[in-house]
Design a protein around this motif. Structure first.
Motif, short mmCIF file in Angstrom:
data_model
loop_
_atom_site.label_atom_id
_atom_site.label_comp_id
_atom_site.label_asym_id
_atom_site.label_seq_id
_atom_site.Cartn_x
_atom_site.Cartn_y
_atom_site.Cartn_z
N UNK A 181 0.80 -1.22 0.00
CA UNK A 181 0.00 0.00 0.00
C UNK A 181 0.83 1.27 0.00
N UNK A 182 2.03 1.20 -0.57
CA UNK A 182 2.78 2.41 -0.89
C UNK A 182 3.57 3.03 0.24
N UNK A 183 4.14 4.20 -0.06
CA UNK A 183 5.05 4.87 0.87
C UNK A 183 4.38 5.24 2.18
N UNK A 184 3.10 5.54 2.14
CA UNK A 184 2.37 5.89 3.36
C UNK A 184 1.62 4.68 3.91
N UNK A 185 2.21 3.54 3.79
CA UNK A 185 1.56 2.28 4.14
C UNK A 185 0.95 2.29 5.54
N UNK A 186 -0.37 2.15 5.59
CA UNK A 186 -1.05 2.03 6.86
C UNK A 186 -0.78 0.70 7.53
#
Length: 442
Positions: free
Chosen positions: A193-198
């Protein structure tokens, strides 16, 4: 923000007791699978396909990477031969190839403006007995074909438009809840889920992040002279100015520079922007026309302190992200996925718990060195281009002269850039190897 992962004794349904949960089962109104993939960008979609091909049931949930209203996705990814082999093995490449262009070589030109100019470096596929180094792949076409393949895959289920808001792990599995209230359960949760992964934050995995006083601009343009399948990277004081081949007399642009310079280029009208591009290309591609809408984004290097947590594995930009230098980004993400799929599939075939700590530790061991080495290399190269210290420029120029003068060193650098530091995962090996298979030329 996803809540912290809470260790709970999740009750596994009977279907979990052998190899995992079936994708279409519902137990207590909870959708179950072997693996949940958080994130529906290229990394998440490819991960879902890879797990499904290995025989595991995967649920991929997330939002597609759709550009802002009124804009066009002008991003492309230069995918090397191992990555193309992976797309072939996932049955995606035949449908994607017509939108892509072969990369026959990479040219690096010193445009720093220093008195001692480094020699031009040419990394051509023929130096390694290859037809191509890889292909330049438009992001929009890649996502479209991955979605089509995922929807057709028997064991892959897409749940689009959902984002994970809560996650829990237990002795036998992981459970996630989405913003809509839907709940999914599996033995393994993969964060794509990307660089800001929750999911990464919820798992308590910290990151090292360095933000640069730079930004990048991407676009696509037409030109009068053929590119010959060669990507050209001008090393400039603000960062690389790179043009990458696309079909016909078209190229994609990745322009890294100071934040102010990129803001200025993004705000310019088309005529002024074309003039800027032509000036920086020194006539390499002739006259420039028909530029696509421009997109810009800030630059940073991000590295996760570890790639796994209990029942959680990180892939793609949830694990690492860095500036678009040397075409490492998506290639590194695909190598993550190929290796994780191999590790998990091996455990599944051996009737082991695919989310067990010992299984995920194998993934951690085999990927950590490659990820950290490439992140370090990209960071140091970017810093060398923006440094005003003369000693840095002399060292970089000296290395360029050595590479230019010593062909074995040139080939060694090419191999290092094209492949990972460890063994190539099975999913990145062509069943019928041909002349594009990496071969040493001594």
């Amino acid at each position: 923000m996803v809540e912290n992962l809470r260790a709970q004794d999740l009750k596994a349904p009977e279907a979990c007791k052998a190899h995992g949960m079936e994708a279409s089962d519902e137990v207590n109104n909870v959708d179950t699978a072997d693996i949940i993939v958080a994130g529906a960008g290229p990394a998440g979609l490819i991960a879902g396909l890879a797990f499904a091909q290995a025989g595991l049931h995967a649920i991929v949930c997330g939002r597609l990477p759709i550009p802002a209203a009124g804009t066009k996705d002008t991003r492309t990814a230069a995918l090397f031969n191992d990555s193309i082999a992976m797309l072939e093995n996932l049955q995606v490449w035949p449908h994607l190839q017509p939108a892509c262009a072969p990369l026959k070589g990479i040219r690096i030109i010193d445009d720093m403006g220093h008195m001692l100019r480094a020699p031009e470096l040419n990394f051509f596929a023929k130096l390694l007995n290859l037809k191509t180094l890889g292909w330049n792949v438009p992001n929009a076409a890649l996502v479209e074909q991955l979605c089509r393949a995922a929807m057709a895959a028997e064991r892959c289920r897409l749940v689009l438009g959902e984002t994970v808001t809560e996650a829990k792990v237990g002795q036998v599995g992981a459970e996630v809840q989405c913003a809509s209230g839907r709940t999914f359960r599996a033995r393994l949760l993969v964060a794509a889920d990307g660089q800001r992964s929750g999911v990464r934050a919820a798992a308590g995995i910290s990151i090292q992040k360095v933000e640069y006083p730079q930004a990048a601009l991407t676009s696509i343009f037409e030109h009068s002279r053929p590119h010959g399948g060669v990507s050209t990277e001008f090393h400039r004081p603000g960062g690389p100015f790179t043009v990458v081949p696309m079909p016909g007399n078209t190229s994609s642009l990745v322009w890294m520079d100071t934040t102010d310079a990129i803001e200025h280029a993004a705000a310019a009208d088309d005529a002024a922007f074309l003039s800027m591009v032509e000036e920086r290309l020194y006539g390499l591609l002739g006259s420039i026309a028909s530029v696509a809408p421009r997109a810009r984004f800030p630059l940073a290097t991000l590295t996760a302190d570890r790639l796994v947590a209990p029942r959680v594995a990180l892939v793609g930009e949830a694990a690492h992200a860095f500036p678009p230098i040397g075409a490492q980004g998506l290639n590194l993400s695909l190598r993550d996925i190929a290796l994780l799929a191999d590790v998990v599939a091996t455990a599944w075939r051996n009737s082991d718990d695919i989310g067990a700590t010992a299984v995920l530790a194998r993934y951690q061991r085999q990927r950590t060195q490659d990820v950290r080495l490439r992140s370090w290399g990209v960071d140091k190269l970017n810093r060398s281009l923006t440094s005003v210290w003369p000693g840095v420029n002399l060292m970089r120029g000296g290395l360029a002269h050595a590479v230019h003068a010593v062909p074995p060193l040139q080939r060694a650098l090419m191999r290092a850039g094209l492949t990972g530091t460890g063994q190539t995962p099975p999913l990145m090996i062509r069943e019928n190897a041909d002349a594009e298979t990496l071969q040493a030329v001594e």
